[in-house]
Design a protein around this motif. Structure first.
Motif, PDB file in Angstrom:
ATOM      1  N   ALA A   1       0.834  -1.196   0.000  1.00  0.00           N
ATOM      2  CA  ALA A   1       0.000   0.000   0.000  1.00  0.00           C
ATOM      3  C   ALA A   1       0.870   1.248   0.000  1.00  0.00           C
ATOM      4  O   ALA A   1       1.960   1.259   0.585  1.00  0.00           O
ATOM      5  N   PRO A   2       0.404   2.318  -0.642  1.00  0.00           N
ATOM      6  CA  PRO A   2       1.164   3.568  -0.622  1.00  0.00           C
ATOM      7  C   PRO A   2       0.970   4.305   0.692  1.00  0.00           C
ATOM      8  O   PRO A   2      -0.134   4.364   1.229  1.00  0.00           O
ATOM      9  N   GLN A   3       2.046   4.859   1.213  1.00  0.00           N
ATOM     10  CA  GLN A   3       1.992   5.687   2.413  1.00  0.00           C
ATOM     11  C   GLN A   3       2.929   6.868   2.243  1.00  0.00           C
ATOM     12  O   GLN A   3       3.714   6.929   1.293  1.00  0.00           O
ATOM     13  N   ALA A   4       2.834   7.802   3.185  1.00  0.00           N
ATOM     14  CA  ALA A   4       3.569   9.058   3.063  1.00  0.00           C
ATOM     15  C   ALA A   4       4.394   9.323   4.321  1.00  0.00           C
ATOM     16  O   ALA A   4       3.873   9.824   5.314  1.00  0.00           O
ATOM     17  N   PRO A   5       5.686   8.986   4.316  1.00  0.00           N
ATOM     18  CA  PRO A   5       6.549   9.343   5.451  1.00  0.00           C
ATOM     19  C   PRO A   5       6.669  10.853   5.563  1.00  0.00           C
ATOM     20  O   PRO A   5       6.539  11.569   4.575  1.00  0.00           O
ATOM     21  N   GLN A   6       6.909  11.337   6.773  1.00  0.00           N
ATOM     22  CA  GLN A   6       6.861  12.774   7.046  1.00  0.00           C
ATOM     23  C   GLN A   6       8.246  13.311   7.390  1.00  0.00           C
ATOM     24  O   GLN A   6       8.880  12.862   8.341  1.00  0.00           O
ATOM     25  N   MET A   7       8.739  14.256   6.598  1.00  0.00           N
ATOM     26  CA  MET A   7      10.050  14.853   6.812  1.00  0.00           C
ATOM     27  C   MET A   7       9.952  16.366   6.994  1.00  0.00           C
ATOM     28  O   MET A   7       8.952  16.978   6.641  1.00  0.00           O
ATOM     29  N   GLY A   8      11.017  16.930   7.530  1.00  0.00           N
ATOM     30  CA  GLY A   8      11.081  18.376   7.687  1.00  0.00           C
ATOM     31  C   GLY A   8      12.517  18.828   7.851  1.00  0.00           C
ATOM     32  O   GLY A   8      13.439  18.012   7.980  1.00  0.00           O
ATOM     33  N   VAL A   9      12.713  20.138   7.841  1.00  0.00           N
ATOM     34  CA  VAL A   9      14.050  20.697   8.009  1.00  0.00           C
ATOM     35  C   VAL A   9      13.947  21.972   8.840  1.00  0.00           C
ATOM     36  O   VAL A   9      12.978  22.739   8.715  1.00  0.00           O
ATOM     37  N   THR A  10      14.919  22.179   9.691  1.00  0.00           N
ATOM     38  CA  THR A  10      14.931  23.355  10.562  1.00  0.00           C
ATOM     39  C   THR A  10      15.814  24.452   9.983  1.00  0.00           C
ATOM     40  O   THR A  10      16.553  24.243   9.023  1.00  0.00           O
ATOM     41  N   GLU A  11      15.728  25.602  10.614  1.00  0.00           N
ATOM     42  CA  GLU A  11      16.689  26.661  10.328  1.00  0.00           C
ATOM     43  C   GLU A  11      18.087  26.165  10.717  1.00  0.00           C
ATOM     44  O   GLU A  11      18.227  25.216  11.501  1.00  0.00           O
ATOM     45  N   PRO A  12      19.143  26.779  10.194  1.00  0.00           N
ATOM     46  CA  PRO A  12      20.498  26.296  10.502  1.00  0.00           C
ATOM     47  C   PRO A  12      20.977  26.724  11.883  1.00  0.00           C
ATOM     48  O   PRO A  12      20.518  27.717  12.448  1.00  0.00           O
ATOM     49  N   LEU A  13      21.867  25.934  12.414  1.00  0.00           N
ATOM     50  CA  LEU A  13      22.640  26.299  13.596  1.00  0.00           C
ATOM     51  C   LEU A  13      24.064  25.815  13.361  1.00  0.00           C
ATOM     52  O   LEU A  13      24.315  25.037  12.430  1.00  0.00           O
ATOM     53  N   PRO A  14      25.043  26.267  14.130  1.00  0.00           N
ATOM     54  CA  PRO A  14      26.430  25.858  13.868  1.00  0.00           C
ATOM     55  C   PRO A  14      26.549  24.334  13.783  1.00  0.00           C
ATOM     56  O   PRO A  14      25.944  23.610  14.572  1.00  0.00           O
ATOM     57  N   TYR A  15      27.335  23.878  12.835  1.00  0.00           N
ATOM     58  CA  TYR A  15      27.454  22.440  12.589  1.00  0.00           C
ATOM     59  C   TYR A  15      28.111  21.755  13.779  1.00  0.00           C
ATOM     60  O   TYR A  15      29.226  22.091  14.171  1.00  0.00           O
ATOM     61  N   ARG A  16      27.407  20.763  14.345  1.00  0.00           N
ATOM     62  CA  ARG A  16      27.957  20.058  15.496  1.00  0.00           C
ATOM     63  C   ARG A  16      27.485  18.608  15.580  1.00  0.00           C
ATOM     64  O   ARG A  16      27.960  17.847  16.420  1.00  0.00           O
ATOM     65  N   ILE A  17      26.525  18.215  14.741  1.00  0.00           N
ATOM     66  CA  ILE A  17      25.975  16.856  14.822  1.00  0.00           C
ATOM     67  C   ILE A  17      26.478  16.077  13.619  1.00  0.00           C
ATOM     68  O   ILE A  17      25.943  16.179  12.517  1.00  0.00           O
ATOM     69  N   ALA A  18      27.529  15.296  13.806  1.00  0.00           N
ATOM     70  CA  ALA A  18      28.106  14.545  12.697  1.00  0.00           C
ATOM     71  C   ALA A  18      27.312  13.278  12.367  1.00  0.00           C
ATOM     72  O   ALA A  18      27.003  13.040  11.198  1.00  0.00           O
ATOM     73  N   PRO A  19      26.974  12.432  13.355  1.00  0.00           N
ATOM     74  CA  PRO A  19      26.271  11.196  12.999  1.00  0.00           C
ATOM     75  C   PRO A  19      24.774  11.411  12.802  1.00  0.00           C
ATOM     76  O   PRO A  19      24.203  12.410  13.256  1.00  0.00           O
ATOM     77  N   VAL A  20      24.153  10.467  12.115  1.00  0.00           N
ATOM     78  CA  VAL A  20      22.694  10.391  12.117  1.00  0.00           C
ATOM     79  C   VAL A  20      22.274   9.877  13.482  1.00  0.00           C
ATOM     80  O   VAL A  20      22.912   8.982  14.048  1.00  0.00           O
TER      81      VAL A  20
END
Length: 394
Positions: A225-244
């Motif tokens: 069946a077709p479904q719709a996963p939900q994604m989004g993106v925030t405003e930027p902040l200084p890069y500090r999160i390397a891993p997922v």
């Protein structure tokens, strides 16, 4: 006014569907010396392959899928030499985190179970993890770390393979909506709304959520069946999160994940899925799901609670009943192959799906175990099918 029939195009293989699976298959088929036609209804990579989260992870997968996933991780690391582009792949690691003892126990068990498949994970307590990943929230109690996984840009990956396939000699036809697929005594015949007609003795269906109706034209059905996963993106902040960073919770609403791109924005997804329509090609975005995602994301990384969400989106993806894809040769139609229904966790697999399917089509065999993904599992007794529930983190 006279109507002139277009001369049919012929090749060794037709691949229907220009997502990451189809584009990668077309590219690797050319490395085997086979002529190939890749047909895409819109633009290569425009559907689910270009709208997903972008996770390049191995941990958390159905264990028999790990040989395919390991092969794909190797290809991801060699993209520049293979196709001339890196698709912004960053092998910065992937961590799965928990806040409940029972979820932590599952992480520990998985780390033991996946080791024979060549995947080595490091299990840490929350305090140990925070020394290495200081952004992790105080509620986190157990962390599983896969250092060689990472993330990539889904907007770039499939188009890069499509361009590489074209440079290698494949005929790539975009804005080519397939209206009918049939087979005569020796060849498959694909007809398109633009008047095109394409003929080949071998055919691969890589139509994503639309793969079911294509397979049904050959008498083979998939409970999908077709479904719709939900994604989004925030405003930027200084890069500090390397891993997922992803949640390993057993509660659907809490299964969220995030990654930070070098520009500083945090991309996130997870929680409940929305509905999708195959006719209109539209995926429904649920604003309430975004609101539910935010406190769960903040539990992973508290700094997220201070950020504004600047865009949300979704895509049409196909989810098979047992959460596993359909991949391999048709059990009833000679020359017919499938690679669709990857249930929201196919992005990482895409390059190896292409390499493996090309190998299978060109040589008749592959070392990658495909039995759990066979089409015939839907016509057999449930007791003989694969006992699997794939993790729903993309």
């Amino acid at each position: 006014m006279k109507t002139y029939l277009r001369e049919p195009a012929r090749a060794d293989v037709i691949v229907v569907g220009g997502g990451l699976m189809g584009a990668a298959t077309a590219f690797f088929l050319r490395t085997h010396g086979l002529s190939v036609i890749l047909l895409e209804r819109d633009l290569v990579g425009q559907a689910a392959s270009g709208t997903n989260f972008g996770n390049v992870r191995r941990q958390g997968r159905y264990l028999p899928q790990l040989p395919l996933s390991n092969r794909s991780r190797d290809i991801w690391g060699r993209l520049p030499e293979l196709i001339g582009e890196d698709a912004e792949f960053l092998p910065n690691g992937h961590i799965r985190v928990t806040t409940r003892p029972e979820d932590g126990e599952r992480l520990e068990q998985y780390a033991r179970d996946c080791k024979p498949y060549g995947l080595d994970l490091t299990i840490m307590t929350g305090d140990q993890a925070r020394k290495m990943f200081p952004m992790v929230g105080p509620d986190i109690t157990t962390v599983s770390y896969s250092p060689h996984d990472g993330h990539a840009n889904p907007r770039l990956a499939a188009p890069a393979f499509g361009r590489a396939a074209r440079r290698a000699g494949a005929l790539v036809v975009e804005r080519c909506e397939v209206t009918a697929i049939s087979k005569d005594a020796s060849d498959f015949v694909v007809e398109a709304a633009n008047g095109g007609r394409y003929i080949a003795p071998m055919l691969q269906i890589s139509g994503g959520a639309w793969g079911r109706w294509m397979a049904k034209s050959f008498g083979e059905d998939v409970p999908m069946a077709p479904q719709a996963p939900q994604m989004g993106v925030t405003e930027p902040l200084p890069y500090r999160i390397a891993p997922v960073i992803g949640s390993a919770s057993g509660v659907t609403e809490e299964v969220v994940y995030l990654r930070q791109v070098k520009r500083g924005n945090i991309i996130f997804g997870g929680g409940r899925r929305g509905t999708a329509d195959l006719v209109t090609k539209r995926a429904r975005l649920d604003p309430m799901n975004t609101l539910r995602q935010m406190p769960c994301l903040a539990r992973l990384v508290p700094a997220v609670s201070q950020l504004r969400v600047i865009r949300t989106w979704s895509g049409v993806e196909g989810y098979v009943e047992d959460s596993l894809p359909v991949m391999g040769a048709s059990p009833t139609v000679s020359g017919l192959f499938y690679a669709f229904g990857f249930c929201g966790h196919g992005f990482q697999l895409g390059p190896a799906v292409g390499a493996t399917m090309a190998e299978l089509i060109a040589t008749g065999s592959t070392d990658i175990p495909l039995d759990p993904f066979r089409m015939s599992r839907f016509t057999q007794d449930a007791a003989t099918g694969p006992a699997a529930t794939a993790t729903r983190q993309t």
